[in-house]
Design an enzyme around this catalytic site. Structure first.
Site, PDB file in Angstrom:
ATOM      1  N   LYS A 114       0.866  -1.188   0.000  1.00  0.00           N
ATOM      2  CA  LYS A 114       0.000   0.000   0.000  1.00  0.00           C
ATOM      3  C   LYS A 114       0.889   1.220   0.000  1.00  0.00           C
ATOM      4  CE  LYS A 114      -4.510   0.774   0.371  1.00  0.00           C
ATOM      5  NZ  LYS A 114      -5.590  -0.166  -0.011  1.00  0.00           N
TER       6      LYS A 114
HETATM    7  N1  GLU Z   1      -7.120  -0.002  -3.407  1.00  0.00           N
HETATM    8  C1  GLU Z   1      -7.873  -1.194  -3.667  1.00  0.00           C
HETATM    9  C2  GLU Z   1      -7.948  -2.085  -2.455  1.00  0.00           C
HETATM   10  O1  GLU Z   1      -7.805  -1.638  -1.341  1.00  0.00           O
HETATM   11  C3  GLU Z   1      -7.385  -1.898  -4.908  1.00  0.00           C
HETATM   12  C4  GLU Z   1      -6.012  -2.443  -4.861  1.00  0.00           C
HETATM   13  C5  GLU Z   1      -5.508  -2.952  -6.210  1.00  0.00           C
HETATM   14  O2  GLU Z   1      -6.275  -3.071  -7.143  1.00  0.00           O
HETATM   15  O3  GLU Z   1      -4.310  -3.225  -6.274  1.00  0.00           O
HETATM   16  O4  GLU Z   1      -8.229  -3.254  -2.547  1.00  0.00           O
END
Ligand code: GLU
Length: 424
Positions: A114
């Site tokens: 993240k």
């Molecule tokens: N931000 C989204 C999540 O928390 C998508 C993450 C992604 O597609 O890599 O799942």
């Protein structure tokens, strides 16, 4: 607890503590090797960077940016990048840990990561956002890549942000590298259906839950908190399946209509940059009150820490379908479980997004693109399989759905780590 445009400070340190507590409980129930549990409690790599940006008035502001890779045992790191004032190392670390379990639960070959920048994107111009995104990408250039770590959109980032990241990365490499991000526009290697995937996947799960409980969609009511990518698509898909949407909200508040809201008209209204509260088809309702409206299906799709020990006793729904990451605190979880609320936990509920991100990454590496029906069909199959696995483990081990989902994800990662062994 209402959430604000500036995001929330309910994440951060407490989110990390909650994520680690969840891991500890799951490790105990799984009788996990304590050495593996110890390794999983910590993020593998964390990068903090200064992101100096020339603002429109000529002065320079240095923002702080983060990218955390919690675990890359099953594949490259995967997870969104968010722009919000609440972003800090602890929050990003907790979210990266949830990404690890989420990818493993969905059985997709990614680890968890993240990222984010501590800023108020709602107060920045397009030019400022572009310069900030490009400088951040440059600063984390060595950390990311199609085989290393693949960012995606999250709170206050979107397809355009991903296009800038992809372009900056490609400029450094010397040729186009679409696979460095997912959630980018289709014309530069994005996937059809990615934008709708999180809300659509959540509705697939809600349909499975209704079937499981012997309930008919046409007789159901729903309330949706958050009207961004996740909430608006979930509301639209639910209403297409005959569910009456009683209320929806965005950051400023919401609208309520006992007879049901016209969701297509509401989506058209917000496309014109109008707040949900200005919609004439219902009465105003606050973000705190919306959660307490009696309904069959409650969808928190805004931000974390919304359902707490304080308001959980007043939540009046049969199914709680979590679209946001971490919308329910651990204490609230226990209260809702005791009250028999059927939970679709976040790492399952919002996993449609990362699942179609996986499809996008596969399509980019093959340079062969699928059509919408293929994306939707494959997504539905994966969502339903994960739902069935969570139901089965929950029944077998007599644990709640959140714990069952965590146990599946954690045990897969732990097994892969055990097989790969510890270096040196
Ligand atoms: N931000 C989204 C999540 O928390 C998508 C993450 C992604 O597609 O890599 O799942």
């Amino acid at each position: 607890m209402p959430f604000s445009k500036q995001g929330t400070d309910t994440e951060g340190r407490s989110a990390l503590k909650e994520a680690q507590t969840q891991l500890d409980r799951a490790a105990e129930l799984l009788s996990l090797d304590p050495n593996l549990a110890e390794r999983l409690r910590h993020a593998k790599r964390s990068l903090i960077v200064a992101v100096p940006v020339r603002m429109d008035d000529g002065h320079v502001t240095s923002f702080t940016g983060y990218r955390v890779q919690h675990n890359v045992t099953l594949g490259p790191g995967k997870g969104g990048i968010r722009y919000a004032p609440s972003v800090n190392l602890e929050e990003v670390t907790a979210l990266s840990m949830w990404m690890t379990w989420k990818c493993a639960l969905m059985n997709i070959p990614f680890g968890g990561a993240k990222g984010g920048i501590c800023c108020d994107a709602t107060k920045m111009s397009r030019g400022e956002l572009q310069r900030m995104t490009r400088r951040f990408t440059f600063e984390i250039f060595n950390f990311i890549g199609p085989d290393k770590d693949i960012p995606a959109p999250d709170m206050y980032t979107n397809e355009q942000t991903m296009a800038w990241i992809m372009d900056t990365y490609s400029t450094q490499v010397g040729h186009s590298v679409p696979g460095v991000v997912t959630g980018k526009p289709a014309v530069i290697g994005g996937s059809v259906g990615r934008r709708e995937a999180t809300g659509g996947g959540l509705v697939n799960l809600i349909m499975s839950a209704l079937e499981h409980l012997g309930l008919e969609p046409g007789k159901m009511t729903a309330v949706v908190q958050g009207f961004g990518n996740v909430g608006s698509v979930a509301a639209q898909e639910l209403s297409r399946r005959g569910v009456r949407i009683l209320a929806v909200s965005d950051v400023d508040g919401g609208v309520y209509n006992k007879a049901g809201l016209d969701i297509d008209a509401l989506i058209h209204h917000v496309e014109w940059k109008q707040p949900v509260t200005a919609f004439s088809g219902g009465e105003p309702v606050t973000n705190a009150a919306i959660l307490e409206i009696p309904c069959d299906i409650l969808v928190p799709a805004a931000t974390s820490g919304q359902i707490t020990a304080e308001n959980a006793p007043r939540i009046d729904c049969r199914i709680l379908a979590e679209g946001a990451n971490g919308p329910t605190t651990l204490e609230a979880d226990r209260i809702l479980e005791d009250r028999g609320v059927f939970l679709i936990p976040d790492i399952l509920g919002n996993a449609g997004g990362v699942t179609v991100s996986y499809f996008e990454w596969v399509q980019d590496s093959q340079q062969y693109f699928w059509d919408m029906s293929e994306i939707q069909g494959r997504l539905e199959k994966i969502m339903k399989r994960a739902f069935a696995e969570v139901m089965a483990l929950s029944a077998e081990k007599k644990v709640g759905h959140r714990m069952a989902a965590l146990m599946i994800g954690i045990s897969r990662v732990a097994e892969a780590m055990r097989l790969r062994g510890l270096y040196p």
